[in-house]
Write an enzyme that holds these catalytic residues in place. Sequence first.
Site, short mmCIF file in Angstrom:
data_model
loop_
_atom_site.label_atom_id
_atom_site.label_comp_id
_atom_site.label_asym_id
_atom_site.label_seq_id
_atom_site.Cartn_x
_atom_site.Cartn_y
_atom_site.Cartn_z
N LYS A 126 0.87 -1.19 0.00
CA LYS A 126 0.00 0.00 0.00
C LYS A 126 0.90 1.23 0.00
O LYS A 126 2.01 1.19 0.53
CB LYS A 126 -0.87 0.02 1.26
CG LYS A 126 -2.09 0.90 1.14
CD LYS A 126 -3.26 0.13 0.56
CE LYS A 126 -4.45 1.00 0.29
NZ LYS A 126 -5.61 0.18 -0.11
N ASP A 166 -7.09 4.31 -4.42
CA ASP A 166 -7.73 4.17 -3.10
C ASP A 166 -8.32 5.55 -2.80
O ASP A 166 -8.57 6.33 -3.76
CB ASP A 166 -6.69 3.74 -2.04
CG ASP A 166 -7.34 3.26 -0.74
OD1 ASP A 166 -7.84 2.12 -0.71
OD2 ASP A 166 -7.39 4.03 0.24
P1 NDP Z 1 -12.93 7.82 -2.75
O1 NDP Z 1 -11.86 8.80 -2.54
O2 NDP Z 1 -13.48 7.61 -4.10
O3 NDP Z 1 -14.15 8.11 -1.77
C1 NDP Z 1 -13.97 8.19 -0.40
C2 NDP Z 1 -15.28 8.56 0.26
O4 NDP Z 1 -15.16 8.39 1.66
C3 NDP Z 1 -15.65 10.02 0.05
O5 NDP Z 1 -17.04 10.15 0.05
C4 NDP Z 1 -15.01 10.68 1.26
O6 NDP Z 1 -15.60 11.91 1.62
C5 NDP Z 1 -15.26 9.66 2.33
N1 NDP Z 1 -14.22 9.77 3.36
C6 NDP Z 1 -12.89 9.66 3.18
N2 NDP Z 1 -12.23 9.86 4.32
C7 NDP Z 1 -13.18 10.11 5.24
C8 NDP Z 1 -13.12 10.39 6.63
N3 NDP Z 1 -11.95 10.48 7.28
N4 NDP Z 1 -14.32 10.57 7.27
C9 NDP Z 1 -15.50 10.50 6.61
N5 NDP Z 1 -15.59 10.24 5.29
C10 NDP Z 1 -14.46 10.03 4.63
O7 NDP Z 1 -12.34 6.43 -2.16
P2 NDP Z 1 -12.85 4.93 -2.41
O8 NDP Z 1 -14.31 4.91 -2.63
O9 NDP Z 1 -11.95 4.32 -3.41
O10 NDP Z 1 -12.50 4.26 -1.01
C11 NDP Z 1 -13.43 4.15 0.06
C12 NDP Z 1 -13.00 3.04 0.99
O11 NDP Z 1 -12.96 1.80 0.27
C13 NDP Z 1 -11.61 3.20 1.60
O12 NDP Z 1 -11.62 2.64 2.91
C14 NDP Z 1 -10.74 2.34 0.70
O13 NDP Z 1 -9.56 1.91 1.36
C15 NDP Z 1 -11.69 1.19 0.42
N6 NDP Z 1 -11.41 0.37 -0.76
C16 NDP Z 1 -11.27 0.95 -1.99
C17 NDP Z 1 -11.04 0.15 -3.09
C18 NDP Z 1 -10.95 0.72 -4.47
O14 NDP Z 1 -10.80 -0.07 -5.41
N7 NDP Z 1 -11.05 2.02 -4.67
C19 NDP Z 1 -10.89 -1.31 -2.97
C20 NDP Z 1 -11.12 -1.81 -1.64
C21 NDP Z 1 -11.35 -0.97 -0.59
P3 NDP Z 1 -14.81 13.29 1.31
O15 NDP Z 1 -14.93 13.48 -0.16
O16 NDP Z 1 -15.50 14.30 2.12
O17 NDP Z 1 -13.39 13.07 1.75
O1 2IT Z 2 -7.91 -1.59 -0.69
C1 2IT Z 2 -7.86 -2.08 -1.83
O2 2IT Z 2 -7.99 -3.30 -2.04
C2 2IT Z 2 -7.65 -1.16 -2.97
N1 2IT Z 2 -7.58 0.05 -2.77
C3 2IT Z 2 -7.50 -1.70 -4.37
C4 2IT Z 2 -6.12 -2.22 -4.59
C5 2IT Z 2 -5.79 -2.63 -6.00
O3 2IT Z 2 -4.61 -2.94 -6.21
O4 2IT Z 2 -6.66 -2.67 -6.86
#
Ligand code: NDP
Ligand code: 2IT
Length: 446
Positions: A126, A166
């Site tokens: 990561k 992420d």
């Molecule tokens: P994005 O940046 O697209 O979206 C993040 C969302 O979460 C936004 O709505 C953001 O609001 C909110 N957020 C972030 N930080 C905080 C906080 N400290 N408190 C409250 N709200 C928060 O990210 P993703 O959708 O990609 O990721 C969301 C989650 O999913 C994370 O935990 C990530 O690790 C996990 N994840 C992502 C994957 C991927 O492929 N993208 C795969 C597996 C897991 P704001 O805009 O106000 O910051």
């Molecule tokens: O938390 C996760 O699994 C991710 N942000 C996606 C990682 C990836 O390599 O697609």
Amino acid sequence: MEKIVKEFLAKVAAKNPEEVEFQQAVREVVESLVPFMEENPKYKKEKILERIIEPERTIMFRVPWIDDKGEININRGYRVEMNSALGPYKGGIRFHPNVNLGILKFLAFEQVFKNSLTTLPLGGGKGGADFDPKGKSDNEVMRFCQSFMTELQRHIGANTDVPAGDIGVGAREIGYMFGQYKRLRNEFTGVLTGKGLNWGGSLVRPEATGYGCVYFVEEMLKTKGDSLKGKTCAVSGSGNVAQYTVQKLLELGAKVVTLSDSNGFIYHENGLDHKELQCVIDLKNVKRGRIKECAKQFNCSYYESKNPWGVKCDIAFPSATQNEISGADARELVKNGCIAVGEGANMPTTPEGVKVFQKAKVLYAPGKAANAGGVATSGLEMSQNSMRISWSRQEVDAKLRQIMVLIHENCIRYGGNRDGYVDYVKGANIAGFVKVADAMIDQGLV
Ligand code: NDP
Ligand code: 2IT
């Protein structure tokens, strides 16, 4: 048993002080694994637990860049290369002001188990930076990404370490980073995943984490002869994971009543429709606005500085960030009749919250199982890049679905209790661990 766990965790805390999220992630895994290791002493003898919590390599670096006013800014960049027993390091990059080494170590540690669960040949890592993309112009984000990649490029590669998105890193940032990598190295390779469709990306990768999470919850409900049809769902976040969780839920006939961001949440009593979801996607991915702006347009309520866990729902999909469901939130959800939780985010439930869900026999799917569809589809993107071909939408989606079904089966295999309740935490931790541990033993003392 408890004594062994306590002593081990005390050592981890002493060696990694201040890394509270990392300590939390290790604790959850160790609590699942110690009883299993007592029954399988080879892992103890090989000191696998002691080895697996130590990153193979940690890189920290300076990221200087110039903002639109011409001022110099300095951020701190990281890549935690946690474990390469099963394949090249693989895992996302996070840009958020609260990023620090402890948070990235927790994410890299979870990623090792998650990637093992996908059944694909992926190690775990990561990275990220304490950069805040909010309020920055496209040019500022580009300059930051170029500076970040100027250092990172010497550490990564299609067969070494393959980052992805992420929090704060989506299609735009992956594009800027890929462009800089290609320019510096003069090679067009699958060094990042989540790429644009025209230049090596995979169909369904943007949707994969959300879709996969919904498929996993569907599998859990099936064990009770139930389905998603007609279920009221509360989703947090409004980014990549939340958006496609909602899309799949709507397709399957569920009702989605909430979405949120770090400022507050919207409550839509009648449930969001596809058109409204499209507005959210446009608002978040193009206009880069706040979720509050949707409330008026959708004629629904907005609650400032609150999370959605107080609303009545059947299923919760935390899809924002770590520790967003406290013990009190979990109690509130259970009290309001919540029967299942699918973690789209990584470690969104506090240890106290997890205990509440498990005690109430909620179908509780931890992030490392439920959100593995994202990285799994990244693995599929890597395969397509290596073969220089592209699979159709149907092919990728079918493979993603199959992987989520397999992960669910594996969780039951290792986490099924005698009373019929499935401890998905234990199941995911042990199933993920065994493959990595066996590979580490095969590969000698590394
Ligand atoms: P994005 O940046 O697209 O979206 C993040 C969302 O979460 C936004 O709505 C953001 O609001 C909110 N957020 C972030 N930080 C905080 C906080 N400290 N408190 C409250 N709200 C928060 O990210 P993703 O959708 O990609 O990721 C969301 C989650 O999913 C994370 O935990 C990530 O690790 C996990 N994840 C992502 C994957 C991927 O492929 N993208 C795969 C597996 C897991 P704001 O805009 O106000 O910051
Ligand atoms: O938390 C996760 O699994 C991710 N942000 C996606 C990682 C990836 O390599 O697609």
